[in-house]
Design an enzyme around this catalytic site. Structure first.
Site, PDB file in Angstrom:
ATOM      1  CG  ASP A   1       0.497  -2.081   6.206  1.00  0.00           C
ATOM      2  OD1 ASP A   1      -0.421  -2.090   7.052  1.00  0.00           O
ATOM      3  OD2 ASP A   1       0.339  -1.680   5.043  1.00  0.00           O
TER       4      ASP A   1
ATOM      5  CE  LYS B   1      -7.299  -0.076   6.305  1.00  0.00           C
ATOM      6  NZ  LYS B   1      -8.165   0.281   5.163  1.00  0.00           N
TER       7      LYS B   1
ATOM      8  CD  GLN C   1      -6.677  -4.403   4.376  1.00  0.00           C
ATOM      9  OE1 GLN C   1      -7.619  -5.134   4.685  1.00  0.00           O
ATOM     10  NE2 GLN C   1      -6.864  -3.147   4.000  1.00  0.00           N
TER      11      GLN C   1
ATOM     12  CB  CYS D   1      -3.607   3.181  -1.765  1.00  0.00           C
ATOM     13  SG  CYS D   1      -4.791   4.497  -1.463  1.00  0.00           S
TER      14      CYS D   1
ATOM     15  CG  HIS E   1      -1.950   0.996   1.311  1.00  0.00           C
ATOM     16  ND1 HIS E   1      -1.689   2.309   1.632  1.00  0.00           N
ATOM     17  CD2 HIS E   1      -3.298   0.920   1.119  1.00  0.00           C
ATOM     18  CE1 HIS E   1      -2.817   2.990   1.635  1.00  0.00           C
ATOM     19  NE2 HIS E   1      -3.814   2.177   1.316  1.00  0.00           N
TER      20      HIS E   1
END
Length: 404
Positions: free
Chosen positions: A198, A224, A201, A362, A121
Site C-alpha cells: 500500500d 494525496k 502514504q 480508518c 489502513h
C-alpha cells in the site's frame, strides 16, 4: 527548496479560515492541488475532451494520447518495467480490492495464510479479512514493536511456507513508520508468497522504485500527491496480471463478445472496463511533472526536517502524547492532548484556521493496539513550513488552557 514559493502555487492555501490565515495540516487525507495541475485539467476539458481508444476523430486521438501518455509517465515515475503493468483505478482502495478479488481467490485455499499488520489502513485490512473468510485462509499479523515499527525477525517468524500473500503499507498513515518492504518482499518470495504494498502514504513523499523493492503489486492514489481525486494506480508484475481475471465487465475491456462467451483485451485494458478516468490521468501526469521538477529527494528532506521540528515542538507541551517512533522520515505526527477529545482539539484548531485530522484514521485495529479510541493527526507536505508548526504548537497550548 523554498516552501513559501511552492505554497504560492496552491491557490486554495491563500485564504483565511475563521479570520486566520489557513494552515493546512491534513495532506495525509488529501493534498492540495497546484496551478500546474488545475491548468492541465482546464486545458484538457477545453481542448482535448473526448472518449479514448474508440474514436478516430482528432479530439479522440488527443484524449487517447494524453491518457496513454499519463500511463507511460506513471510507469517511469515508479520504475515499472512496462507500461502494461500500470492499471488506472479510482484510488488505492480500488487497487487493493482488485488484487484481493482477482488474484486472491485463485491463489488461496483453505489453510493458506495471508500476513498483514495491525497498523494497516482499512483499505489494506478489510479486503484480506474478507478474502480469508471466503477462501478459508488464515489471517495472521506481524507483531509490532512498542513504538509501532516492524522488526524483520518478527516477519521471519510470521511468514511460513503456507503464506501466499504478504501485504503492508510502505508508510503508516498514523504512526509515520516506514516499513522495510524491500526486505519483507525478499522474505515473502523465499516462502513462495507475493508481496503487496500500500503506497498511498509513500508515493507522494519519497522516491519509489517498484523494481528495486521487488514487490509484486503496488497501489497508490493521485489525490494525496497533488493530483485530482478519483484517480489511482495499481502496479503489478506482468506475469501476475496476465494470470488474473478482470472483475469489472463492459465496454473498453473486451476483445470479442459472443452470445455465450467473450474474450478480453490484453493488459492493461482488460482491467479498465468502461470509460476510464481520463481527466484524472491527465491531472496525475501534471502532478508527477510538478513533483519531479521540485525533486522527490528534496521533498523528502524537507519533510524529514519538518517532522523533527514538529516532534520537538509537540514534545515540549505538557500533556501531549505523540504516537510512533521518535525519529521519523515522513512529515506526519499523530498525538493526543490529555483529557481533551481529538474532535474537540480539531474543532478549536479550526477556529484558529488550522486544519488537522481527528478520529480513528480508518485504522480501528491500530487504535485498539494504541489503547486510544481516536487521535489527532497533523500531516505535512511540500508546502508546509516551520511557521505552520509554530502556529500548531501555539494553538495546542491555547487549547490546553481552554479546557483546563
Amino acid at each position: 527548496m523554498n516552501a513559501e514559493l511552492i505554497k504560492a502555487q496552491f491557490p486554495i492555501l491563500n485564504q483565511e479560515i475563521n479570520g486566520h490565515p489557513l494552515v493546512y495540516l491534513d495532506s495525509a487525507a488529501t493534498s492540495q492541488k497546484p496551478l500546474a495541475v488545475l491548468e492541465a485539467l482546464q486545458r484538457y476539458y477545453e481542448w482535448e475532451n473526448a472518449n479514448v481508444h474508440r474514436g478516430v476523430h482528432t479530439l479522440g486521438s488527443r484524449a487517447t494520447d494524453a491518457y496513454e501518455g499519463a500511463r507511460e509517465k506513471v510507469a517511469r515515475f515508479i520504475g515499472a518495467n512496462r507500461t502494461e503493468e500500470i492499471i488506472f483505478t479510482r484510488g488505492t482502495t480500488t487497487a487493493l480490492n482488485l488484487v484481493a478479488s482477482s488474484y486472491g481467490p485463485s491463489a488461496l485455499s483453505a489453510g493458506d495464510e495471508i500476513v498483514i499488520t495491525q497498523m494497516e489502513h482499512h483499505s489494506n485490512f478489510i479486503p484480506w479479512q474478507q478474502l480469508a473468510k471466503r477462501t478459508g485462509a488464515t489471517l495472521k499479523f506481524i507483531p509490532m514493536q512498542p513504538d509501532g515499527s516492524i522488526a524483520l525477525e518478527d516477519v521471519e517468524k510470521t511468514v511460513t511456507d503456507k503464506t501466499k500473500i504478504v501485504s503492508t503499507a510502505y508508510v503508516s498513515n498514523v504512526l509515520g513508520v516506514v516499513n522495510p518492504v524491500k526486505e519483507m518482499a525478499e522474505i515473502a518470495h523465499r516462502h513462495g508468497a507475493v508481496m503487496v504494498v500500500d503506497g498511498a502514504q509513500s508515493t507522494p513523499h519519497m522516491k519509489v522504485n517498484v523494481r528495486d523493492l521487488d514487490c509484486d503489486f503496488y497501489a497508490f492514489s493521485g489525490h494525496k500527491m497533488c493530483a485530482p481525486t478519483g484517480i489511482g494506480v495499481l502496479y503489478g508484475k506482468k506475469q501476475l496480471l496476465e494470470s488474473m481475471e478482470p472483475i469489472e465487465f463492459g465496454g473498453e475491456m473486451i476483445d470479442d463478445v459472443g452470445l455465450y462467451e467473450s474474450t478480453w483485451k490484453e493488459l492493461p485494458w482488460k482491467f479498465e472496463g468502461g470509460t476510464p478516468i481520463i481527466a484524472g490521468a491527465v491531472g496525475l501526469a501534471a502532478a508527477i511533472d510538478f513533483l519531479e521538477e521540485i525533486g522527490l529527494d528534496e521533498i523528502h528532506r524537507h519533510e524529514t526536517k519538518l517532522a523533527a521540528y514538529a516532534m520537538g515542538k509537540l514534545s515540549e507541551i505538557e500533556g501531549v502524547t505523540v504516537y510512533g517512533p521518535r525519529e521519523r522520515e515522513v512529515g506526519l505526527v499523530t498525538f493526543n492532548l490529555l483529557d481533551v477529545h481529538p474532535h474537540d482539539v480539531a474543532t478549536v484548531l479550526d477556529a484558529q484556521g488550522i486544519a488537522i485530522r481527528a478520529g480513528h484514521h480508518c485504522c480501528q485495529p491500530l487504535m485498539r493496539w494504541l489503547q486510544a479510541s481516536s487521535t489527532a493527526r497533523a500531516s505535512l507536505y511540500l508546502y508546509n513550513t516551520e511557521q505552520d508548526i509554530d502556529r500548531l504548537a501555539e494553538a495546542l497550548i491555547q487549547t490546553k488552557e481552554y479546557f483546563a
